[in-house]
Motif scaffolding. Structure first.
Motif, PDB file in Angstrom:
ATOM      1  N   ALA A  35       0.834  -1.207   0.000  1.00  0.00           N
ATOM      2  CA  ALA A  35       0.000   0.000   0.000  1.00  0.00           C
ATOM      3  C   ALA A  35       0.865   1.251   0.000  1.00  0.00           C
ATOM      4  O   ALA A  35       0.581   2.223  -0.716  1.00  0.00           O
ATOM      5  N   LEU A  36       1.924   1.245   0.795  1.00  0.00           N
ATOM      6  CA  LEU A  36       2.842   2.383   0.838  1.00  0.00           C
ATOM      7  C   LEU A  36       3.536   2.564  -0.507  1.00  0.00           C
ATOM      8  O   LEU A  36       3.600   3.685  -1.040  1.00  0.00           O
ATOM      9  N   ALA A  37       4.030   1.477  -1.076  1.00  0.00           N
ATOM     10  CA  ALA A  37       4.741   1.559  -2.349  1.00  0.00           C
ATOM     11  C   ALA A  37       3.827   2.022  -3.477  1.00  0.00           C
ATOM     12  O   ALA A  37       4.207   2.859  -4.300  1.00  0.00           O
ATOM     13  N   MET A  38       2.631   1.485  -3.509  1.00  0.00           N
ATOM     14  CA  MET A  38       1.697   1.867  -4.568  1.00  0.00           C
ATOM     15  C   MET A  38       1.268   3.322  -4.430  1.00  0.00           C
ATOM     16  O   MET A  38       1.081   4.016  -5.429  1.00  0.00           O
ATOM     17  N   GLY A  39       1.101   3.775  -3.191  1.00  0.00           N
ATOM     18  CA  GLY A  39       0.733   5.165  -2.977  1.00  0.00           C
ATOM     19  C   GLY A  39       1.794   6.112  -3.488  1.00  0.00           C
ATOM     20  O   GLY A  39       1.498   7.127  -4.136  1.00  0.00           O
ATOM     21  N   LEU A  40       3.054   5.794  -3.229  1.00  0.00           N
ATOM     22  CA  LEU A  40       4.153   6.620  -3.714  1.00  0.00           C
ATOM     23  C   LEU A  40       4.231   6.591  -5.236  1.00  0.00           C
ATOM     24  O   LEU A  40       4.437   7.624  -5.890  1.00  0.00           O
ATOM     25  N   GLN A  41       4.065   5.421  -5.806  1.00  0.00           N
ATOM     26  CA  GLN A  41       4.138   5.309  -7.261  1.00  0.00           C
ATOM     27  C   GLN A  41       3.001   6.077  -7.928  1.00  0.00           C
ATOM     28  O   GLN A  41       3.209   6.750  -8.942  1.00  0.00           O
ATOM     29  N   PHE A  42       1.804   5.986  -7.365  1.00  0.00           N
ATOM     30  CA  PHE A  42       0.663   6.679  -7.960  1.00  0.00           C
ATOM     31  C   PHE A  42       0.872   8.194  -7.933  1.00  0.00           C
ATOM     32  O   PHE A  42       0.573   8.881  -8.914  1.00  0.00           O
ATOM     33  N   THR A  43       1.398   8.693  -6.833  1.00  0.00           N
ATOM     34  CA  THR A  43       1.631  10.134  -6.742  1.00  0.00           C
ATOM     35  C   THR A  43       2.716  10.574  -7.722  1.00  0.00           C
ATOM     36  O   THR A  43       2.580  11.603  -8.394  1.00  0.00           O
ATOM     37  N   SER A  44       3.771   9.790  -7.832  1.00  0.00           N
ATOM     38  CA  SER A  44       4.859  10.153  -8.743  1.00  0.00           C
ATOM     39  C   SER A  44       4.461   9.990 -10.207  1.00  0.00           C
ATOM     40  O   SER A  44       4.577  10.932 -11.002  1.00  0.00           O
ATOM     41  N   ASP A  45       3.993   8.809 -10.556  1.00  0.00           N
ATOM     42  CA  ASP A  45       3.739   8.496 -11.962  1.00  0.00           C
ATOM     43  C   ASP A  45       2.460   9.109 -12.500  1.00  0.00           C
ATOM     44  O   ASP A  45       2.381   9.456 -13.687  1.00  0.00           O
ATOM     45  N   THR A  46       1.447   9.238 -11.641  1.00  0.00           N
ATOM     46  CA  THR A  46       0.135   9.660 -12.121  1.00  0.00           C
ATOM     47  C   THR A  46      -0.197  11.090 -11.721  1.00  0.00           C
ATOM     48  O   THR A  46      -0.493  11.924 -12.571  1.00  0.00           O
ATOM     49  N   ARG A  47      -0.158  11.385 -10.429  1.00  0.00           N
ATOM     50  CA  ARG A  47      -0.507  12.747  -9.999  1.00  0.00           C
ATOM     51  C   ARG A  47       0.479  13.779 -10.546  1.00  0.00           C
ATOM     52  O   ARG A  47       0.082  14.917 -10.848  1.00  0.00           O
ATOM     53  N   LEU A  48       1.747  13.396 -10.674  1.00  0.00           N
ATOM     54  CA  LEU A  48       2.737  14.312 -11.235  1.00  0.00           C
ATOM     55  C   LEU A  48       3.066  13.966 -12.684  1.00  0.00           C
ATOM     56  O   LEU A  48       3.213  14.857 -13.532  1.00  0.00           O
ATOM     57  N   GLY A  49       3.183  12.704 -12.975  1.00  0.00           N
ATOM     58  CA  GLY A  49       3.589  12.283 -14.310  1.00  0.00           C
ATOM     59  C   GLY A  49       2.614  12.643 -15.410  1.00  0.00           C
ATOM     60  O   GLY A  49       3.025  13.013 -16.524  1.00  0.00           O
ATOM     61  N   ARG A  50       1.326  12.548 -15.130  1.00  0.00           N
ATOM     62  CA  ARG A  50       0.349  12.865 -16.175  1.00  0.00           C
ATOM     63  C   ARG A  50       0.413  14.334 -16.612  1.00  0.00           C
ATOM     64  O   ARG A  50       0.490  14.618 -17.809  1.00  0.00           O
ATOM     65  N   PRO A  51       0.372  15.298 -15.700  1.00  0.00           N
ATOM     66  CA  PRO A  51       0.478  16.684 -16.172  1.00  0.00           C
ATOM     67  C   PRO A  51       1.857  17.012 -16.749  1.00  0.00           C
ATOM     68  O   PRO A  51       1.966  17.844 -17.663  1.00  0.00           O
ATOM     69  N   LEU A  52       2.909  16.370 -16.255  1.00  0.00           N
ATOM     70  CA  LEU A  52       4.233  16.631 -16.799  1.00  0.00           C
ATOM     71  C   LEU A  52       4.311  16.219 -18.264  1.00  0.00           C
ATOM     72  O   LEU A  52       4.908  16.923 -19.087  1.00  0.00           O
TER      73      LEU A  52
END
Length: 344
Positions: free
Chosen positions: A214-231
């Motif tokens: 859960a911790l790992a997936m949360g970090l990945q989602f924030t990096s790859d999706t919450r930040l990665g998508r707009p980037l």
């Protein structure tokens, strides 16, 4: 991901299932598991259920899309969802509950398309008992409600918009209440008694892996999706792919997620003073960077100087994933080579 038949098992469990722990000392769950459940999971879902209930009550009083009280209530409930959105196991995964609350990312624009069809048809399903349960998950939950509250396109038909808003908020309240109730009345006992008759976990190590994942997936989602998508890419940034940009919450959601993941990471550090210090420093750096962006919807990804700050934040989060997750995994005794993003 739930083990086979877990959904049926949860439904079949008696409400009186005891929350007492095993009698023998060797069967007791380690403090890290008890602490995660007591201090992170249960209060998180309880808060979400409470704020969602208040959201539904506000909508009954004023369902106008631009009403400040309604927007504030939605924002408060959405905050509480972000704080538990990484806990994608157990009751959140039953009956597609997590997707019914948060259908995003939506790369094909399914949410506005489905909402548009509901409006065009004046579909009466939203007013029937349990009708929202039959509606596509794309038109349910916090992101669908954001369209009704912040997109003028969905505010022209006031009568249907009001009915749909009330249906959506009631659906959110019912879903979050069910998740909180299942955690309290059954799943807490299951996760604290691995190897017991109904538990989906065979050992305490499996429970630790679930929390670590859960911790790992949360970090990945924030990096790859919450930040990665707009980037997007340097040549083609995509600011309108940011999470909840219509309501100006993109940066806010990143900060909330990092704060919640920080709490879970510190719990999983199990009181190791050096590890706790390292985890605190790493997360505090990321949170400070996220707060300093001063870019509520990541519009700055189109400006090279502002984009760099978002990229640095993403790199900081990725560094946490690479270094602190490895350290926490070693502390928990997670098997070498275990991929926290794999399924069961």
């Amino acid at each position: 991901m739930l083990k086979p038949l877990l959904t049926a098992t949860l439904i079949a469990l008696p409400l009186s299932l005891p929350l007492t722990l095993p009698a023998t000392a060797q069967d007791l769950p380690p403090p890290v598991v008890e602490t995660a459940v007591r201090d992170h999971i249960l209060p998180g879902f309880s808060a979400l259920a409470g704020s969602s209930a208040r959201l539904a009550q506000v909508a009954e009083t004023d369902c106008t899309g631009q009403a400040e009280t309604l927007r504030n209530a939605w924002g408060a409930a959405f905050d509480d969802w972000i704080r538990v959105s990484h806990l994608r196991f157990g009751p959140t995964e039953m009956e597609n509950r997590a997707f019914a609350l948060a259908y995003w990312p939506d790369s094909r624009g399914t949410t506005p398309k489905t909402l548009t069809k509901l409006f065009a048809d004046h579909d009466p399903i939203i007013t029937s008992p349990d009708g929202m349960g039959s509606v596509s998950v794309a038109a349910r939950g916090f992101y669908a409600l954001e369209f009704l509250l912040y997109d003028p396109k969905f505010q022209t038909d006031a009568g249907y918009a009001c009915a749909l808003t009330r249906a959506l908020t009631a659906d959110i309240a019912a879903t979050t209440s069910a998740i909180s109730r299942d955690w309290t009345e059954s799943y807490t006992a299951l996760i604290l008694t691995p190897g017991s008759e109904y538990s989906p976990y065979h050992s305490t190590d499996e429970v630790k892996q679930e929390l670590f994942k859960a911790l790992a997936m949360g970090l990945q989602f924030t990096s790859d999706t919450r930040l990665g998508r707009p980037l997007g890419t340097f040549e083609r940034p995509r600011p309108t792919r940011a999470e909840a940009w219509r309501s100006g919450r993109s940066q806010h959601n990143v900060i909330l997620s990092l704060q919640a993941l920080r709490q879970l990471a510190l719990i999983l550090a199990e009181g190791d003073a050096n590890l706790v210090s390292d985890v605190e420093q790493a997360f505090d750096t990321a949170i400070q960077q996220a707060t300093a962006l001063d870019d509520p919807i990541f519009a700055g990804v189109e400006d090279p100087s502002k984009r760099l700050k978002v990229e640095i934040l993403q790199q900081t989060i990725d560094l946490i994933r690479e270094q602190q997750l490895a350290n926490i995994g070693n502390k928990l005794g997670v098997a070498a080579g275990f991929n926290a993003l794999d399924g069961d």
